[in-house]
Design a protein around this motif. Structure first.
Motif, mmCIF file in Angstrom:
data_model
loop_
_atom_site.group_PDB
_atom_site.id
_atom_site.type_symbol
_atom_site.label_atom_id
_atom_site.label_comp_id
_atom_site.label_asym_id
_atom_site.label_seq_id
_atom_site.Cartn_x
_atom_site.Cartn_y
_atom_site.Cartn_z
ATOM 1 N N GLU A 158 0.854 -1.181 0.000
ATOM 2 C CA GLU A 158 0.000 0.000 0.000
ATOM 3 C C GLU A 158 0.892 1.233 0.000
ATOM 4 O OE1 GLU A 158 -2.763 -2.156 3.227
ATOM 5 O OE2 GLU A 158 -3.603 -0.268 2.462
ATOM 6 N N MET A 159 0.635 2.136 -0.942
ATOM 7 C CA MET A 159 1.453 3.348 -1.091
ATOM 8 C C MET A 159 0.548 4.564 -0.992
ATOM 9 S SD MET A 159 3.675 2.253 -4.426
ATOM 10 C CE MET A 159 4.046 0.515 -4.737
ATOM 11 N N LYS A 160 0.845 5.398 -0.022
ATOM 12 C CA LYS A 160 0.105 6.666 0.110
ATOM 13 C C LYS A 160 1.038 7.791 -0.295
ATOM 14 C CE LYS A 160 -2.633 9.367 3.430
ATOM 15 N NZ LYS A 160 -3.019 10.181 2.294
ATOM 16 N N TRP A 178 5.112 -6.530 -10.950
ATOM 17 C CA TRP A 178 4.076 -5.677 -10.355
ATOM 18 C C TRP A 178 2.762 -6.177 -10.946
ATOM 19 C CZ3 TRP A 178 5.375 0.068 -9.160
ATOM 20 C CH2 TRP A 178 4.333 0.662 -8.442
ATOM 21 N N ARG A 179 2.122 -7.135 -10.254
ATOM 22 C CA ARG A 179 0.992 -7.856 -10.852
ATOM 23 C C ARG A 179 -0.288 -7.054 -10.920
ATOM 24 N NH1 ARG A 179 -0.270 -13.828 -9.256
ATOM 25 N NH2 ARG A 179 1.808 -14.726 -9.107
ATOM 26 N N HIS A 180 -0.542 -6.274 -9.868
ATOM 27 C CA HIS A 180 -1.777 -5.475 -9.832
ATOM 28 C C HIS A 180 -1.455 -4.093 -9.306
ATOM 29 C CE1 HIS A 180 -4.586 -8.807 -10.582
ATOM 30 N NE2 HIS A 180 -3.757 -9.531 -9.854
ATOM 31 N N LEU A 181 -2.155 -3.110 -9.861
ATOM 32 C CA LEU A 181 -2.016 -1.718 -9.416
ATOM 33 C C LEU A 181 -3.411 -1.108 -9.402
ATOM 34 C CD1 LEU A 181 -0.534 0.930 -8.758
ATOM 35 C CD2 LEU A 181 -0.008 1.162 -11.205
ATOM 36 N N TRP A 182 -3.879 -0.819 -8.196
ATOM 37 C CA TRP A 182 -5.232 -0.284 -8.031
ATOM 38 C C TRP A 182 -5.175 1.066 -7.337
ATOM 39 C CZ3 TRP A 182 -9.218 -2.800 -10.239
ATOM 40 C CH2 TRP A 182 -9.035 -4.153 -10.543
ATOM 41 N N ARG A 183 -5.939 2.008 -7.832
ATOM 42 C CA ARG A 183 -6.148 3.262 -7.103
ATOM 43 C C ARG A 183 -7.146 3.000 -5.989
ATOM 44 N NH1 ARG A 183 -3.049 6.450 -6.762
ATOM 45 N NH2 ARG A 183 -2.958 7.603 -8.711
ATOM 46 N N TYR A 210 -5.249 9.662 -2.716
ATOM 47 C CA TYR A 210 -4.059 9.597 -3.558
ATOM 48 C C TYR A 210 -3.180 8.473 -3.015
ATOM 49 C CZ TYR A 210 -0.272 11.340 -6.564
ATOM 50 O OH TYR A 210 0.705 11.454 -7.527
ATOM 51 N N SER A 211 -3.692 7.255 -3.182
ATOM 52 C CA SER A 211 -2.943 6.083 -2.727
ATOM 53 C C SER A 211 -3.302 4.899 -3.615
ATOM 54 C CB SER A 211 -3.249 5.774 -1.255
ATOM 55 O OG SER A 211 -4.604 5.500 -1.078
ATOM 56 N N ASN A 212 -2.454 3.881 -3.548
ATOM 57 C CA ASN A 212 -2.744 2.686 -4.335
ATOM 58 C C ASN A 212 -2.547 1.442 -3.495
ATOM 59 O OD1 ASN A 212 -0.070 1.227 -4.953
ATOM 60 N ND2 ASN A 212 0.449 3.349 -5.510
ATOM 61 N N VAL A 213 -3.178 0.364 -3.968
ATOM 62 C CA VAL A 213 -2.925 -0.972 -3.435
ATOM 63 C C VAL A 213 -2.375 -1.793 -4.585
ATOM 64 C CG1 VAL A 213 -3.966 -3.076 -2.516
ATOM 65 C CG2 VAL A 213 -4.698 -0.864 -1.655
ATOM 66 N N SER A 214 -1.229 -2.409 -4.352
ATOM 67 C CA SER A 214 -0.542 -3.153 -5.398
ATOM 68 C C SER A 214 -0.212 -4.557 -4.924
ATOM 69 C CB SER A 214 0.763 -2.436 -5.766
ATOM 70 O OG SER A 214 0.488 -1.183 -6.369
ATOM 71 N N ILE A 215 -0.068 -5.454 -5.886
ATOM 72 C CA ILE A 215 0.418 -6.805 -5.606
ATOM 73 C C ILE A 215 1.723 -6.989 -6.369
ATOM 74 C CG2 ILE A 215 -0.024 -9.286 -5.756
ATOM 75 C CD1 ILE A 215 -1.974 -7.889 -3.866
ATOM 76 N N PHE A 216 2.773 -7.295 -5.630
ATOM 77 C CA PHE A 216 4.082 -7.566 -6.233
ATOM 78 C C PHE A 216 4.366 -9.062 -6.179
ATOM 79 C CE2 PHE A 216 6.433 -3.591 -7.026
ATOM 80 C CZ PHE A 216 5.534 -2.673 -6.543
ATOM 81 N N ASP A 217 5.015 -9.551 -7.216
ATOM 82 C CA ASP A 217 5.428 -10.961 -7.293
ATOM 83 C C ASP A 217 6.941 -10.964 -7.521
ATOM 84 O OD1 ASP A 217 5.783 -13.638 -7.705
ATOM 85 O OD2 ASP A 217 4.354 -13.799 -9.372
ATOM 86 N N VAL A 218 7.676 -11.165 -6.447
ATOM 87 C CA VAL A 218 9.139 -11.043 -6.486
ATOM 88 C C VAL A 218 9.790 -12.254 -5.828
ATOM 89 C CG1 VAL A 218 9.135 -8.521 -6.536
ATOM 90 C CG2 VAL A 218 9.064 -9.709 -4.341
ATOM 91 N N ALA A 219 11.096 -12.360 -5.998
ATOM 92 C CA ALA A 219 11.808 -13.535 -5.480
ATOM 93 C C ALA A 219 11.817 -13.566 -3.956
ATOM 94 C CB ALA A 219 13.239 -13.546 -6.008
#
Ligand SMILES: O=C(O)CC1=CCC(=O)O1
Length: 96
Positions: A6-8, A40-45, A50-59
């Motif tokens: 989550e990024m604000k 960066w699998r999902h990026l939602w406002r 002014y924030s997003n919810v994202s799903i990352f798929d990383v090692a």
């Protein structure tokens, strides 16, 4: 490994508009490159903010830290990270 991130965004009001526009354009290109790579699998406002919810798929945690700390908006965001794992009732094939 999957993470909910989550990024604000909190851009200082005294940052010149042209600097803000350049940071946002660089952020967009960076995030779209990571989306194309599947990291960066999902990026939602988040509606209404002014924030997003994202799903990352990383090692691993280290890769997540590297990708997030390289975000052009990183100095101007409050970020929270939640590790995810597969739900036993999920029927999705891509959430492991
Ligand atoms: O506007 C945001 O939520 C911050 C951001 C993350 C990726 C992007 O393109 O903008």
């Amino acid at each position: 490994m999957l993470f909910k991130v989550e990024m604000k965004v909190n851009i200082p009001h005294d940052l010149p508009a042209e600097v803000v526009d350049e940071i946002k354009a660089t952020e967009k290109a960076y995030s779209q490159d990571l989306q194309q790579q599947g990291k960066w699998r999902h990026l939602w406002r988040v509606a209404g903010s002014y924030s997003n919810v994202s799903i990352f798929d990383v090692a691993d945690n280290t890769e997540l830290q590297e990708l997030i700390s390289a975000l052009p908006l990183f100095p101007y965001m409050d970020i929270s990270v939640t590790p995810l794992c597969r739900h036993p009732s999920s029927i999705s094939s891509d959430d492991s």
